[in-house]
Design a protein around this motif. Sequence first.
Motif, PDB file in Angstrom:
ATOM      1  N   TYR A  15       6.264   3.741  25.526  1.00  0.00           N
ATOM      2  CA  TYR A  15       6.540   3.179  26.861  1.00  0.00           C
ATOM      3  C   TYR A  15       7.374   4.159  27.657  1.00  0.00           C
ATOM      4  N   TYR A  16       7.418   3.940  28.964  1.00  0.00           N
ATOM      5  CA  TYR A  16       8.319   4.719  29.817  1.00  0.00           C
ATOM      6  C   TYR A  16       8.891   3.772  30.862  1.00  0.00           C
ATOM      7  N   CYS A  17      10.072   4.084  31.332  1.00  0.00           N
ATOM      8  CA  CYS A  17      10.781   3.218  32.267  1.00  0.00           C
ATOM      9  C   CYS A  17      11.065   3.959  33.570  1.00  0.00           C
ATOM     10  N   LEU A  18      10.338   3.593  34.593  1.00  0.00           N
ATOM     11  CA  LEU A  18      10.585   4.135  35.917  1.00  0.00           C
ATOM     12  C   LEU A  18      11.827   3.458  36.492  1.00  0.00           C
ATOM     13  N   ASN A  36       5.820   9.539  21.511  1.00  0.00           N
ATOM     14  CA  ASN A  36       6.779   9.303  20.429  1.00  0.00           C
ATOM     15  C   ASN A  36       8.213   9.558  20.908  1.00  0.00           C
ATOM     16  N   VAL A  37       8.406   9.470  22.230  1.00  0.00           N
ATOM     17  CA  VAL A  37       9.716   9.718  22.847  1.00  0.00           C
ATOM     18  C   VAL A  37      10.401   8.385  23.169  1.00  0.00           C
ATOM     19  N   THR A  38      11.639   8.260  22.762  1.00  0.00           N
ATOM     20  CA  THR A  38      12.443   7.085  23.102  1.00  0.00           C
ATOM     21  C   THR A  38      13.201   7.389  24.396  1.00  0.00           C
ATOM     22  N   GLY A  39      13.294   6.410  25.298  1.00  0.00           N
ATOM     23  CA  GLY A  39      14.056   6.572  26.521  1.00  0.00           C
ATOM     24  C   GLY A  39      13.335   7.345  27.610  1.00  0.00           C
ATOM     25  N   ALA A  40      12.024   7.398  27.557  1.00  0.00           N
ATOM     26  CA  ALA A  40      11.259   8.144  28.556  1.00  0.00           C
ATOM     27  C   ALA A  40      11.397   7.501  29.935  1.00  0.00           C
ATOM     28  N   ILE A  41      11.443   8.327  30.973  1.00  0.00           N
ATOM     29  CA  ILE A  41      11.601   7.805  32.331  1.00  0.00           C
ATOM     30  C   ILE A  41      10.420   8.151  33.242  1.00  0.00           C
ATOM     31  N   SER A  42       9.350   8.706  32.648  1.00  0.00           N
ATOM     32  CA  SER A  42       8.175   9.011  33.467  1.00  0.00           C
ATOM     33  C   SER A  42       6.919   9.008  32.598  1.00  0.00           C
ATOM     34  N   SER A  43       5.781   8.838  33.247  1.00  0.00           N
ATOM     35  CA  SER A  43       4.507   8.817  32.531  1.00  0.00           C
ATOM     36  C   SER A  43       4.141  10.183  31.969  1.00  0.00           C
ATOM     37  N   VAL A  45       5.498  11.779  29.755  1.00  0.00           N
ATOM     38  CA  VAL A  45       5.687  11.828  28.299  1.00  0.00           C
ATOM     39  C   VAL A  45       4.479  11.276  27.550  1.00  0.00           C
ATOM     40  N   CYS A  46       3.593  10.604  28.244  1.00  0.00           N
ATOM     41  CA  CYS A  46       2.407  10.041  27.600  1.00  0.00           C
ATOM     42  C   CYS A  46       1.391  11.170  27.401  1.00  0.00           C
ATOM     43  N   ALA A  47       1.247  11.597  26.163  1.00  0.00           N
ATOM     44  CA  ALA A  47       0.350  12.714  25.832  1.00  0.00           C
ATOM     45  C   ALA A  47      -1.057  12.192  25.560  1.00  0.00           C
ATOM     46  N   SER A  48      -2.039  12.985  25.953  1.00  0.00           N
ATOM     47  CA  SER A  48      -3.425  12.632  25.631  1.00  0.00           C
ATOM     48  C   SER A  48      -3.589  12.597  24.124  1.00  0.00           C
ATOM     49  N   CYS A  49      -4.372  11.647  23.660  1.00  0.00           N
ATOM     50  CA  CYS A  49      -4.636  11.550  22.235  1.00  0.00           C
ATOM     51  C   CYS A  49      -5.246  12.861  21.753  1.00  0.00           C
ATOM     52  N   SER A  50      -4.863  13.284  20.589  1.00  0.00           N
ATOM     53  CA  SER A  50      -5.291  14.559  20.024  1.00  0.00           C
ATOM     54  C   SER A  50      -6.796  14.610  19.803  1.00  0.00           C
ATOM     55  N   ALA A  51      -7.371  15.809  19.899  1.00  0.00           N
ATOM     56  CA  ALA A  51      -8.784  15.998  19.585  1.00  0.00           C
ATOM     57  C   ALA A  51      -9.024  15.565  18.137  1.00  0.00           C
ATOM     58  N   GLY A  52     -10.108  14.827  17.919  1.00  0.00           N
ATOM     59  CA  GLY A  52     -10.425  14.330  16.586  1.00  0.00           C
ATOM     60  C   GLY A  52      -9.845  12.960  16.293  1.00  0.00           C
ATOM     61  N   ALA A  53      -9.011  12.458  17.203  1.00  0.00           N
ATOM     62  CA  ALA A  53      -8.372  11.155  17.012  1.00  0.00           C
ATOM     63  C   ALA A  53      -8.603  10.297  18.253  1.00  0.00           C
ATOM     64  N   TYR A  54      -8.269   9.019  18.146  1.00  0.00           N
ATOM     65  CA  TYR A  54      -8.364   8.135  19.307  1.00  0.00           C
ATOM     66  C   TYR A  54      -7.111   7.284  19.389  1.00  0.00           C
ATOM     67  N   CYS A  55      -6.803   6.838  20.599  1.00  0.00           N
ATOM     68  CA  CYS A  55      -5.653   5.980  20.871  1.00  0.00           C
ATOM     69  C   CYS A  55      -6.224   4.694  21.471  1.00  0.00           C
ATOM     70  N   GLY A  56      -6.431   3.701  20.634  1.00  0.00           N
ATOM     71  CA  GLY A  56      -7.222   2.535  20.985  1.00  0.00           C
ATOM     72  C   GLY A  56      -6.547   1.418  21.740  1.00  0.00           C
ATOM     73  N   SER A  57      -5.269   1.522  22.017  1.00  0.00           N
ATOM     74  CA  SER A  57      -4.608   0.460  22.783  1.00  0.00           C
ATOM     75  C   SER A  57      -3.460   1.065  23.581  1.00  0.00           C
TER      76      SER A  57
END
Length: 164
Positions: A15-18, A36-43, A45-57
């Motif tokens: 999550y991130y908190c604006l 995987n960052v705690t205390g994020a204040i912007s989007s 920090v949201c990294a694209s899911c790695s090649a070969g993997a998926y981020c389903g939710s």
Amino acid sequence: TADPAAAGYVCPVGYYCLSGTQTGTQTPCPAGKFSNVTGAISSAVCASCSAGAYCGSVGLSAPTGPCYGGYICTTGLSVPQPSTGLCGAGYYCPNGSYVATPCSPGSYCPSTGLSAPTDLCAAGYYCTLRASNATPTDGTTGNRCPRGSYCPSGSVAPTPCPIG
């Protein structure tokens, strides 16, 4: 309005908190991304899911898992079987593939969506690389065993017959 940390909470991983966020779980990273960052204040920090993997939710701290065998997964995917990532004939794609693997010498891959080579090439033929049938005759992926040679099942090249 309030800074999230000043309000007494820190956004959890995923999550991130604006500025003005009311709860730590108000704004999750979207599907196809993780953080995987705690205390994020912007989007950011949201990294694209790695090649070969998926981020389903939404709200993930790590990828959901590897993409399914038979598929090629580029970055940022939210499904394990992307409609545009079906592995082609002559290739195979094990779980977690981000590139297709050419069918191994001596074997063949006849259809799309394979996670492993189907079987060995037929006796009387040899398969060099990317064969899509058990009896290739194109001279590129394999061919018939030439006169004066023999090719048992799974041959990668003709073997000259012994003299005599």
